[in-house]
Design an enzyme around this catalytic site. Structure first.
Site, PDB file in Angstrom:
ATOM      1  N   HIS A  44       0.880  -1.166   0.000  1.00  8.44           N
ATOM      2  CA  HIS A  44       0.000   0.000   0.000  1.00  8.44           C
ATOM      3  C   HIS A  44       0.922   1.221   0.000  1.00  8.44           C
ATOM      4  O   HIS A  44       2.004   1.170   0.599  1.00  8.44           O
ATOM      5  CB  HIS A  44      -0.824   0.127   1.286  1.00  8.44           C
ATOM      6  CG  HIS A  44      -1.708  -1.032   1.618  1.00  8.44           C
ATOM      7  ND1 HIS A  44      -1.248  -2.178   2.200  1.00  8.44           N
ATOM      8  CD2 HIS A  44      -3.043  -1.194   1.479  1.00  8.44           C
ATOM      9  CE1 HIS A  44      -2.257  -3.008   2.400  1.00  8.44           C
ATOM     10  NE2 HIS A  44      -3.367  -2.444   1.968  1.00  8.44           N
ATOM     11  N   ASP A  93       2.424   2.029   3.286  1.00  4.54           N
ATOM     12  CA  ASP A  93       3.376   1.058   3.856  1.00  4.54           C
ATOM     13  C   ASP A  93       4.814   1.485   3.583  1.00  4.54           C
ATOM     14  O   ASP A  93       5.712   1.180   4.352  1.00  4.54           O
ATOM     15  CB  ASP A  93       3.247  -0.332   3.193  1.00  4.54           C
ATOM     16  CG  ASP A  93       1.883  -0.947   3.322  1.00  4.54           C
ATOM     17  OD1 ASP A  93       1.137  -0.559   4.230  1.00  4.54           O
ATOM     18  OD2 ASP A  93       1.580  -1.839   2.500  1.00  4.54           O
TER      19      ASP A  93
HETATM   20  C1  XLS Z   1      -7.417  -6.531   4.510  1.00  9.26           C
HETATM   21  C2  XLS Z   1      -6.953  -6.813   3.167  1.00  9.26           C
HETATM   22  C3  XLS Z   1      -5.806  -5.943   2.710  1.00  9.26           C
HETATM   23  C4  XLS Z   1      -5.683  -6.012   1.225  1.00  9.26           C
HETATM   24  C5  XLS Z   1      -4.922  -4.915   0.608  1.00  9.26           C
HETATM   25  O1  XLS Z   1      -8.169  -7.271   5.102  1.00  9.26           O
HETATM   26  O2  XLS Z   1      -6.633  -8.169   3.066  1.00  9.26           O
HETATM   27  O3  XLS Z   1      -4.639  -6.296   3.361  1.00  9.26           O
HETATM   28  O4  XLS Z   1      -5.111  -7.226   0.833  1.00  9.26           O
HETATM   29  O5  XLS Z   1      -5.476  -3.683   0.889  1.00  9.26           O
END
Ligand code: XLS
Ligand code: NI
Ligand code: NI
Length: 437
Positions: free
Chosen positions: A99, A102
């Site tokens: 993300h 991140d």
């Molecule tokens: C959250 C999601 C997230 C997505 C990406 O529950 O799994 O981590 O994979 O935004």
């Protein structure tokens, strides 16, 4: 660069090895079902759980050190990047997913956040080159900041919608810059807590419009990869709009977006929706929208997204069965959207988590290929529908039989005399025989 993890490179040693820092089933260059294991599995590291998540939960702060020796905001993020690539290198993972928030700290304005992102993107570019790693997909975190308390694309506040659009535009640009194979929309806070304060129609219209804008923009700047939606039924909101694959597929069709998106399917989200992981993969496959996978597993006794490293072999077998039947991954792969438990706070635990996940899917691939090669189960299913191959059945399958013809056929039958057993237990025996022989 100074070594961060005092760990060796993890190599394949086979199932008899007692070395816990080795792969028992993942042998990257071995060919299974026509491709090398590394091509079939396309493992990816999740930046957020692996490099940012320190184990904080609603009862306590983080337990592990994810600063990796960094000092000061930007420096910590740089060290995380260094740690991430060392980890991928030592584990033999070819891809990563992130993300925007991140990889770099959020600034006081969009402009400042974008500046931070650009600086780290340069570092990522050089690390990707040095280590030969690729970006599986990028995404935007439009759920963490308080401004997104009521959602992003579905916020009742138009300024928030604009903010999210700007943020996603930048995240997509970054994904393109880093040569990403995909861009993911995970609903974040796109959902509702109560219908008492919610205009569902307006929220869905807006969400679809945002997706349309982003898809068109992506194509205009040369993005050739896949756009994905990652379904999830609940958490953080009580009802997430992207509930499951079937719901998302209806949403896409309703808004004319069905040609533009595939699914990124997460195991733990499937079970939260009351489905098996395989069910979600199957629904995507038969609708031609299977794309990528977030590999993890939930705890069946808990009702939330525990995002554990996957170790259930039945699930990995059924998953890889669907992947093989779908013709394998194209732009997608297996992203470990998984985190070590809060108590597993040492850096070594990251290695054990990834080794467990990679070996479980490697074994899943081996056994799924064996299942298909054995052919008994596929043949059973095929024969179960044999009545559609001739006579009235063939006319039904060809959509030729009229309602009058069907009625005439049924009247002539008197009663059904030829149903056969579904043989579930017989098939489960075959499955266990193949898996454990
Ligand atoms: C959250 C999601 C997230 C997505 C990406 O529950 O799994 O981590 O994979 O935004
Ligand atoms: Ni996920
Ligand atoms: Ni999740």
């Amino acid at each position: 660069m100074a070594e961060i993890f005092k760990m060796p490179k993890i190599k394949y040693e086979g199932p008899k090895s007692t070395n816990q820092l080795s792969f028992k089933f993942y042998n990257p260059d071995e060919v299974i079902a026509g491709k090398t294991m590394r091509e079939q599995l396309k493992f990816a590291l999740s930046y957020w759980h692996t490099l940012n998540g320190a184990g904080a939960d609603m009862f306590g702060v983080g337990t592990s050190d994810r600063a990796f020796g960094g000092n000061g905001a930007m420096d910590v993020f740089k060290q995380r990047a260094n740690a991430g690539f060392e980890l991928m290198d030592k584990l033999g993972i070819d891809y990563f997913c992130f993300h925007d928030r991140d990889i770099a700290p959020e600034g006081a304005s969009i402009a400042e956040s974008n500046k931070n992102l650009d600086e780290i993107a340069s570092l990522l570019e050089s690390l990707m080159k040095d280590y030969g790693k690729k970006l599986l997909w990028g995404t935007a975190n439009c759920f963490g900041h308080p401004r997104y308390m009521h959602g992003a694309g579905t916020s009742p506040n138009a300024d928030v919608f604009a903010f999210a659009a700007a943020q996603i535009k930048k995240a997509l640009e970054l994904t393109v810059r880093l040569g990403g194979n995909g861009y993911v929309f995970w609903g974040g806070r796109e959902g509702y807590e109560t219908l008492l304060n919610t205009d569902m129609k307006a929220e869905l219209d807006n969400m679809a419009y945002l997706m349309r804008l982003i898809v068109d923009y992506g194509r205009s700047i040369g993005f050739k990869g896949d756009f994905y939606i990652e379904p999830k039924p609940k958490e953080p909101t009580k009802h997430q709009y992207d509930f499951d694959v079937a719901t998302v597929s209806n949403f896409l069709r309703a808004y004319g977006l069905d040609k533009d998106f595939k699914m990124n399917i997460e195991a733990n989200h499937a079970t939260l929706a009351g489905h098996t992981f395989q069910h979600e993969l199957r629904v995507a496959r038969i609708n031609g929208i299977f794309g990528s996978i977030d590999a993890n597993q939930g705890d069946m006794l808990l009702g939330w997204d525990t995002d554990q490293f996957p170790t259930n072999i039945y699930d990995s077998v059924f998953c890889m069965y669907e992947v093989l039947k779908a013709g394998g991954f194209t732009n997608g792969g297996l992203n470990f959207d998984a985190k070590v438990r809060r108590g597993s706070f040492e850096h070594d635990d990251l290695f054990h988590g990834y080794i467990a996940g990679m070996d479980s899917f490697a074994l899943g691939l081996r056994l799924a290929a064996k299942l298909i090669e054995d052919g008994r189960i596929d043949k059973f299913v095929d024969e179960r529908y044999a009545s559609y191959k001739s006579g009235i059945g063939a006319d039904i399958a060809a959509k030729k039989a009229t309602l009058e013809q069907l009625e005439k056929h049924a009247l002539a039958l008197g009663e059904i005399s030829s149903n056969t057993s579904g043989r579930q237990e017989y098939l489960e025996n075959i499955l266990n025989g193949i898996m454990f022989s």
